[in-house]
Design an enzyme around this catalytic site. Structure first.
Site, PDB file in Angstrom:
ATOM      1  N   SER A  93      -3.047  -7.837   3.336  1.00 41.40           N
ATOM      2  CA  SER A  93      -3.319  -7.558   4.757  1.00 41.40           C
ATOM      3  C   SER A  93      -3.772  -8.818   5.475  1.00 41.40           C
ATOM      4  O   SER A  93      -3.416  -9.046   6.634  1.00 41.40           O
ATOM      5  CB  SER A  93      -4.395  -6.472   4.889  1.00 41.40           C
ATOM      6  OG  SER A  93      -3.916  -5.251   4.396  1.00 41.40           O
ATOM      7  N   LYS A 129     -15.686  -7.775  12.968  1.00 44.56           N
ATOM      8  CA  LYS A 129     -15.233  -8.281  14.270  1.00 44.56           C
ATOM      9  C   LYS A 129     -13.788  -8.777  14.222  1.00 44.56           C
ATOM     10  O   LYS A 129     -13.111  -8.823  15.223  1.00 44.56           O
ATOM     11  CB  LYS A 129     -16.146  -9.425  14.719  1.00 44.56           C
ATOM     12  CG  LYS A 129     -17.523  -8.973  15.140  1.00 44.56           C
ATOM     13  CD  LYS A 129     -18.166 -10.020  16.062  1.00 44.56           C
ATOM     14  CE  LYS A 129     -19.593  -9.662  16.419  1.00 44.56           C
ATOM     15  NZ  LYS A 129     -20.582 -10.077  15.408  1.00 44.56           N
ATOM     16  N   ARG A 155      -2.019  -6.318  -7.978  1.00 47.47           N
ATOM     17  CA  ARG A 155      -0.981  -7.295  -7.670  1.00 47.47           C
ATOM     18  C   ARG A 155      -0.856  -8.236  -8.863  1.00 47.47           C
ATOM     19  O   ARG A 155      -0.591  -7.817  -9.958  1.00 47.47           O
ATOM     20  CB  ARG A 155      -1.324  -8.050  -6.386  1.00 47.47           C
ATOM     21  CG  ARG A 155      -0.952  -7.284  -5.146  1.00 47.47           C
ATOM     22  CD  ARG A 155      -1.596  -7.862  -3.931  1.00 47.47           C
ATOM     23  NE  ARG A 155      -3.013  -7.621  -3.949  1.00 47.47           N
ATOM     24  CZ  ARG A 155      -3.816  -7.797  -2.908  1.00 47.47           C
ATOM     25  NH1 ARG A 155      -3.327  -8.214  -1.783  1.00 47.47           N
ATOM     26  NH2 ARG A 155      -5.103  -7.546  -2.999  1.00 47.47           N
ATOM     27  N   HIS A 167       0.840  -1.198   0.000  1.00 45.30           N
ATOM     28  CA  HIS A 167       0.000   0.000   0.000  1.00 45.30           C
ATOM     29  C   HIS A 167       0.879   1.254   0.000  1.00 45.30           C
ATOM     30  O   HIS A 167       0.648   2.199  -0.751  1.00 45.30           O
ATOM     31  CB  HIS A 167      -0.889   0.037   1.252  1.00 45.30           C
ATOM     32  CG  HIS A 167      -1.887  -1.080   1.363  1.00 45.30           C
ATOM     33  ND1 HIS A 167      -2.081  -1.796   2.516  1.00 45.30           N
ATOM     34  CD2 HIS A 167      -2.750  -1.603   0.454  1.00 45.30           C
ATOM     35  CE1 HIS A 167      -3.045  -2.698   2.329  1.00 45.30           C
ATOM     36  NE2 HIS A 167      -3.456  -2.620   1.091  1.00 45.30           N
TER      37      HIS A 167
HETATM   38  P1  ADP Z   1      -7.506  -3.890   2.217  1.00 44.21           P
HETATM   39  O1  ADP Z   1      -7.559  -5.403   2.186  1.00 44.21           O
HETATM   40  O2  ADP Z   1      -6.648  -3.292   3.259  1.00 44.21           O
HETATM   41  O3  ADP Z   1      -8.823  -3.211   2.002  1.00 44.21           O
HETATM   42  P2  ADP Z   1      -7.298  -3.793  -0.320  1.00 44.21           P
HETATM   43  O4  ADP Z   1      -6.956  -5.189  -0.721  1.00 44.21           O
HETATM   44  O5  ADP Z   1      -8.696  -3.329  -0.452  1.00 44.21           O
HETATM   45  O6  ADP Z   1      -6.735  -3.549   1.027  1.00 44.21           O
HETATM   46  O7  ADP Z   1      -6.394  -2.837  -1.086  1.00 44.21           O
HETATM   47  C1  ADP Z   1      -6.620  -1.496  -1.258  1.00 44.21           C
HETATM   48  C2  ADP Z   1      -5.898  -1.166  -2.531  1.00 44.21           C
HETATM   49  O8  ADP Z   1      -4.528  -1.539  -2.417  1.00 44.21           O
HETATM   50  C3  ADP Z   1      -6.414  -1.921  -3.748  1.00 44.21           C
HETATM   51  O9  ADP Z   1      -6.282  -1.104  -4.871  1.00 44.21           O
HETATM   52  C4  ADP Z   1      -5.480  -3.109  -3.838  1.00 44.21           C
HETATM   53  O10 ADP Z   1      -5.412  -3.631  -5.137  1.00 44.21           O
HETATM   54  C5  ADP Z   1      -4.186  -2.450  -3.430  1.00 44.21           C
HETATM   55  N1  ADP Z   1      -3.222  -3.399  -2.921  1.00 44.21           N
HETATM   56  C6  ADP Z   1      -3.413  -4.361  -1.997  1.00 44.21           C
HETATM   57  N2  ADP Z   1      -2.288  -5.062  -1.785  1.00 44.21           N
HETATM   58  C7  ADP Z   1      -1.346  -4.524  -2.599  1.00 44.21           C
HETATM   59  C8  ADP Z   1       0.034  -4.813  -2.845  1.00 44.21           C
HETATM   60  N3  ADP Z   1       0.664  -5.813  -2.238  1.00 44.21           N
HETATM   61  N4  ADP Z   1       0.700  -4.059  -3.743  1.00 44.21           N
HETATM   62  C9  ADP Z   1       0.049  -3.056  -4.376  1.00 44.21           C
HETATM   63  N5  ADP Z   1      -1.252  -2.729  -4.210  1.00 44.21           N
HETATM   64  C10 ADP Z   1      -1.941  -3.458  -3.320  1.00 44.21           C
END
Ligand code: ADP
Length: 163
Positions: free
Chosen positions: A130, A43, A92, A19
């Site tokens: 995450s 939760k 990704r 991120h």
């Molecule tokens: P979260 O699970 O925290 O909500 P998301 O998966 O929704 O995070 O990700 C928010 C944004 O970050 C999306 O555009 C997602 O594609 C991007 N993102 C998530 N992981 C990565 C990563 N490893 N590298 C680049 N962008 C990522």
């Protein structure tokens, strides 16, 4: 004068190096970036939305054109509220493409003034998610290489409290 604002939404629980990489690469390309932390009652969440906002602010404190805010409801409504027309997303592997493509078309149907701007994940960050990082943290694994240095201790501490 153009004032191009991009919004980067997610739940960011926690905000990881992938991120951070997206925001740092996008910051020079836009006048302003707003990171929107989605408020969804969950939760399983490690951090409350307001804590996530604070952690992300700590990580991005050196970027003067980046701000962090919580939001609830539709992402396109939040984008309009902050005066933006661009949604920033990170891609990704190919696995993200189908979901992101669908989201992008759906958001365009909701508001045809909004464009989605994709950046490929950095080469060292394509494997980061995450969900997996939460698992590693909960089982006491090494978090360096996954999370920004300034928030590692907070994440460790939260997981110890939960154990
Ligand atoms: P979260 O699970 O925290 O909500 P998301 O998966 O929704 O995070 O990700 C928010 C944004 O970050 C999306 O555009 C997602 O594609 C991007 N993102 C998530 N992981 C990565 C990563 N490893 N590298 C680049 N962008 C990522």
């Amino acid at each position: 004068m153009r004032n191009q604002v991009a919004v980067y939404t997610g739940s960011f629980d926690p905000f990881h190096l992938g991120h951070e990489n997206i925001v740092r690469r996008a910051a020079p390309l836009f006048d302003r970036i707003v990171v929107g932390v989605g408020v969804n009652p969950d939760k399983q969440a490690l951090f409350e939305p307001r804590e996530r906002v604070e952690l992300i602010q700590t990580v991005l404190a050196d970027l003067p054109n980046v701000s962090v805010e919580p939001f609830s409801g539709l992402a396109v409504s939040f984008v309009r509220k902050v005066g933006a027309r661009v949604m920033l997303r990170g891609l990704r592997a190919l696995a993200d493409l189908e979901y992101e493509f669908t989201m992008s078309l759906t958001n365009a149907s909701l508001d045809d003034q909004i464009e989605t701007f994709f950046l490929m994940a950095g080469k060292d960050h394509t494997h980061l998610s995450s969900t997996l990082i939460r698992q590693i943290a909960i089982y006491g694994g090494e978090l360096r290489g996954f999370l920004p240095e300034p928030i590692i201790e907070r994440v460790r501490q939260r997981c110890r409290e939960r154990a």
